[in-house]
Design an enzyme around this catalytic site. Structure first.
Site, mmCIF file in Angstrom:
data_model
loop_
_atom_site.group_PDB
_atom_site.id
_atom_site.type_symbol
_atom_site.label_atom_id
_atom_site.label_comp_id
_atom_site.label_asym_id
_atom_site.label_seq_id
_atom_site.Cartn_x
_atom_site.Cartn_y
_atom_site.Cartn_z
ATOM 1 N N LYS A 1 -12.439 45.109 43.861
ATOM 2 C CA LYS A 1 -11.472 44.442 42.999
ATOM 3 C C LYS A 1 -12.067 43.952 41.693
ATOM 4 C CE LYS A 1 -7.494 42.786 41.987
ATOM 5 N NZ LYS A 1 -6.545 43.787 41.483
ATOM 6 N N TRP B 1 -20.085 45.511 48.362
ATOM 7 C CA TRP B 1 -19.749 46.742 47.649
ATOM 8 C C TRP B 1 -21.081 47.278 47.164
ATOM 9 C CZ3 TRP B 1 -20.035 48.700 42.587
ATOM 10 C CH2 TRP B 1 -19.231 49.821 42.345
ATOM 11 N N HIS C 1 -2.879 71.024 22.305
ATOM 12 C CA HIS C 1 -4.210 71.210 21.723
ATOM 13 C C HIS C 1 -5.256 71.518 22.798
ATOM 14 C CE1 HIS C 1 -2.780 70.139 17.792
ATOM 15 N NE2 HIS C 1 -2.185 69.078 18.319
ATOM 16 N N GLU D 1 -6.576 56.294 41.727
ATOM 17 C CA GLU D 1 -7.251 55.269 42.515
ATOM 18 C C GLU D 1 -6.837 55.292 43.972
ATOM 19 O OE1 GLU D 1 -5.890 51.928 39.922
ATOM 20 O OE2 GLU D 1 -7.873 51.164 40.339
ATOM 21 N N CYS E 1 -19.345 41.767 45.221
ATOM 22 C CA CYS E 1 -19.317 41.499 46.645
ATOM 23 C C CYS E 1 -18.620 40.149 46.810
ATOM 24 C CB CYS E 1 -20.731 41.435 47.168
ATOM 25 S SG CYS E 1 -21.694 42.879 46.704
ATOM 26 N N LYS F 1 -3.467 54.754 38.298
ATOM 27 C CA LYS F 1 -2.944 54.264 39.577
ATOM 28 C C LYS F 1 -2.973 55.378 40.615
ATOM 29 C CE LYS F 1 -3.203 50.993 39.190
ATOM 30 N NZ LYS F 1 -3.631 50.244 38.075
ATOM 31 N N ASN G 1 -24.697 38.255 45.270
ATOM 32 C CA ASN G 1 -23.707 39.049 44.550
ATOM 33 C C ASN G 1 -24.260 39.259 43.146
ATOM 34 O OD1 ASN G 1 -21.401 40.211 43.565
ATOM 35 N ND2 ASN G 1 -20.236 38.296 43.450
ATOM 36 N N GLY G 2 -24.207 40.497 42.651
ATOM 37 C CA GLY G 2 -24.731 40.764 41.314
ATOM 38 C C GLY G 2 -25.865 41.774 41.375
ATOM 39 N N ARG H 1 -12.922 42.610 47.650
ATOM 40 C CA ARG H 1 -13.974 42.735 46.634
ATOM 41 C C ARG H 1 -15.055 43.739 47.008
ATOM 42 N NH1 ARG H 1 -14.718 39.188 42.675
ATOM 43 N NH2 ARG H 1 -16.950 39.486 42.859
ATOM 44 N N GLU I 1 -2.205 54.596 32.410
ATOM 45 C CA GLU I 1 -2.173 53.654 33.530
ATOM 46 C C GLU I 1 -1.556 54.315 34.776
ATOM 47 O OE1 GLU I 1 -3.586 51.114 34.290
ATOM 48 O OE2 GLU I 1 -2.393 50.134 35.832
HETATM 49 C C1 F6R Z 1 -7.412 49.397 38.217
HETATM 50 C C2 F6R Z 1 -8.140 48.154 38.018
HETATM 51 C C3 F6R Z 1 -9.379 48.205 37.200
HETATM 52 C C4 F6R Z 1 -9.540 46.896 36.412
HETATM 53 C C5 F6R Z 1 -10.899 46.875 35.703
HETATM 54 C C6 F6R Z 1 -11.063 45.640 34.858
HETATM 55 O O1 F6R Z 1 -6.295 49.233 39.008
HETATM 56 O O2 F6R Z 1 -7.782 47.135 38.528
HETATM 57 O O3 F6R Z 1 -9.394 49.301 36.346
HETATM 58 O O4 F6R Z 1 -8.499 46.772 35.497
HETATM 59 O O5 F6R Z 1 -11.925 46.942 36.645
HETATM 60 O O6 F6R Z 1 -10.935 44.491 35.612
HETATM 61 P P1 F6R Z 1 -10.556 43.094 34.981
HETATM 62 O O7 F6R Z 1 -9.179 43.206 34.453
HETATM 63 O O8 F6R Z 1 -10.663 42.121 36.111
HETATM 64 O O9 F6R Z 1 -11.549 42.838 33.895
#
Ligand code: F6R
Length: 604
Positions: A599, A75, A503, A487, A2, A484, A99-100, A27, A480
């Site tokens: 985020k 969040w 396979h 997401e 959050c 993307k 937060n947490g 966030r 990746e």
């Molecule tokens: C995807 C994305 C997440 C982060 C993951 C780890 O676009 O951003 O998969 O890569 O949550 O986050 P960090 O790199 O901040 O540890």
């Protein structure tokens, strides 16, 4: 995951809180709320969904004169995203934002309820305020009650609490979640869970350590450490550059960040390469003494960067590498040997699972290194050494430039180690460095390319799924690309090694299965090509990304004729990022704030 803000002073309290929350909205945006204490009276506003809803609700609220305020953007972890579950949470005369996760909240809640506390929400956070008020009844002061409260909480938290009996004070505590105290030119005090809300307002900040707690009044900042010893506040200068945190004409932060990759990689490289060697000022080469293995550990996109780099470490530095998903690693009772260098990779430096693995490695006595984008983050402060990726603030929830810069740093690190181990000739290191220098140029996006991808995207809005496929480093890139797309478009996508399709997954092939094939010229082209032909023969719709024209593809995005697979990697990376973004835009999605995501994942 959050966002938290706080302020004590005589400026425009509401605007300061809401502007701060705006910076943190990425966030978490399930709900937001503020509580302002002025003249013994609380004004509280909460709203579900994005911040705009809270801004509208609080539009006629305009406190003037001295006030104390806290705010939160959520969040959801415990309890649905409803207004009742939105922070700040109320006791009888106090409000709290958090937060947490409070891990022992269920036990605490039961006891408090037995003592008559009335809970309104399903959150773990609410126990904090009821516990505080219970302690307040038998304590000499509000701070005394707060200290007792914090000592009973288990888990990770950053907390701000305000109470009527001390209407010029904010109480705070930090354990495992970030929290910063800021001071402006008039010595007014601010709080935020990251530095973005403070840029432009505060010139100096204090980064709190785990276990710190205390209070702030207009005249005092009192910080106590985990052993209840009073600390001298240590201020650091705060950057003033907010420009980079704004959209500069792009439709979305994600788009801006994809375009920025060229520039930020220049920053990543600056001062770290000469014609012949890699130079990391931050690293002492003794870090690698006695090291026979590297363990790379991360989550999500950062894990993909780790996986891609594992090919480079083995190929160039000839060192054994294992790659771990942090959330798995922390519970697998891993064997940790002292000849292993433990490397965590994280954009934020706050991801709970990754941070925990770093703590485990430290506890086991391993040497540790973090590759991170955020200086002063928890991981940077904890690891023995750190390499900053220098991507700048990344606001789009879907990571792009952070990934690119992570990979550049890891590629450089593999060469740095190759030099120490003499596993590559100096000519080859020099050649690799000349390749690194070419990356920024390659990442400058040509208008025709973006236009082509935009046109193409309209053919990929349906179907029953996507497979992104590739070999070697292009396999993590396929992972990746699929991440993307998932997401931000909410379409199902998988990344797969090209050679594995036969396979099992090839059973899915039909015209409604979209295959995004990464076909570099300089990495296993023929092998890859036959894997794609197998899919084409089963009528899967193929979009080939390659410098070589591929007549079995339905769509084809041509890449440049560069001289090495790593250059092809970066060019293809941009293409999959843009393709995912354009598909999501056509589907009408909020690319920067995709549903259900946040985020920085600071909870398990
Ligand atoms: C995807 C994305 C997440 C982060 C993951 C780890 O676009 O951003 O998969 O890569 O949550 O986050 P960090 O790199 O901040 O540890």
């Amino acid at each position: 995951m959050c966002g938290i803000v706080g302020y004590l002073g005589s400026k425009k309290t509401k605007d300061i809180l809401l502007d701060g929350l705006q910076e943190l909205e990425y966030r978490g945006y399930d709900s937001a709320g503020i509580a302002v204490l002025q003249n013994d009276d609380f004004s509280v506003y909460k709203a579900v969904g994005k911040l705009i809803n809270l801004q509208e609700k609080a539009s006629s609220f305009d406190p003037t004169g001295f006030a104390v305020g806290i705010g939160h953007t959520r969040w959801a972890t415990h309890g649905k995203p409803t207004e009742l579950n939105a922070h700040p949470h109320l006791g009888e005369c106090s409000y709290v934002v958090h937060n947490g996760i409070i891990e022992n909240y269920a036990v605490l809640k039961q006891t408090l309820q037995k003592n008559g506390a009335k809970f309104l929400s399903q959150t773990d956070t609410e126990v904090i305020v009821h516990l505080f008020e219970k302690e307040l009844k038998s304590s000499a002061s509000a701070f005394d009650a707060f200290t007792k409260t914090v000592s009973q909480l288990h888990g990770s938290f950053a907390i701000l609490l305000v109470t009527k009996s001390e209407d010029k004070t904010i109480f705070f505590a930090k354990q495992g979640s970030p929290m910063i105290i800021g001071k402006d030119a008039d010595s007014e005090k601010y709080f935020a869970s990251s530095d973005t809300p403070l840029i432009g307002r505060c010139s100096e900040v204090i980064y709190l350590d785990d276990g710190d707690y205390g209070y702030v009044t207009p005249d005092e900042i009192a910080i106590f450490d985990k052993d209840s010893k009073k600390k001298t506040p240590y201020f650091s200068k705060l950057s003033t550059n907010k420009l980079s945190a704004q959209k500069s004409g792009f439709r979305f932060f994600m788009e801006k960040e994809i375009y920025e990759q060229s520039e930020v990689i220049v920053d990543t490289l600056t001062g770290r390469i000469t014609d012949k060697e890699i130079h990391f000022e931050e690293l002492d080469s003794r870090l690698f003494e006695g090291i026979n293995e590297i363990k790379l550990c991360a989550c999500g996109t950062s894990y993909h960067a780790a996986l891609a780099s594992s090919y480079l470490f083995e190929r160039y530095a000839k060192i054994r590498v294992s790659v771990e998903i942090a959330s798995e690693f922390r519970y697998k009772e891993p064997l940790l040997c002292k000849d292993t260098l433990f490397v965590v990779i994280s954009q934020s430096g706050e991801t709970a699972d990754t941070l925990e693995t770093l703590k485990m490695a430290k506890k086991a006595g391993l040497k540790t290194l973090v590759v991170c984008n955020v200086d002063n983050s928890s991981m940077v402060r904890l690891a023995d050494a750190s390499l900053l990726t220098r991507a700048g603030i990344e606001k789009g929830v879907a990571s792009t430039k952070a990934f690119a810069t992570q990979l550049v740093v890891l590629w450089m690190l593999s060469l740095y180690l190759a030099k120490i181990k003499s596993s590559l000739s100096s000519d080859e290191i020099a050649r690799q460095i000349s390749l690194l220098r070419e990356v920024p140029g390659l990442l400058k996006i040509k208008e025709e390319l973006h236009e082509k991808i935009t046109r193409l995207s309209k053919r990929y809005l349906h179907g029953h799924g996507f497979f992104f496929i590739g070999r070697d480093v292009f396999y993590p890139l396929a992972l990746e690309g699929a991440l993307k797309l998932k997401e931000i478009s909410y379409l199902h996508a998988e990344g797969y090694p090209s050679g594995e399709m036969k396979h099992g997954p090839i059973a899915l092939a039909d015209p409604e299965l979209f295959t995004i094939a990464l076909l570099p010229r300089h990495m296993l082209y023929e092998k890859n090509k036959s894997n794609v032909e197998e899919l084409s023969a089963r009528d899967s719709t193929i979009c080939a990304i390659s410098p070589v024209e591929f007549d079995k593809a339905d769509d084809y995005v041509k890449t440049s004729d560069v001289k090495d697979y790593m250059l092809e990697f970066f060019e293809m990376m941009v293409i999959v990022q843009l393709l995912s973004m354009e598909i999501a835009i056509r589907l009408g999605n909020d690319v920067d704030m995709p549903r259900n995501l946040a985020k920085s994942v600071t909870v398990e």
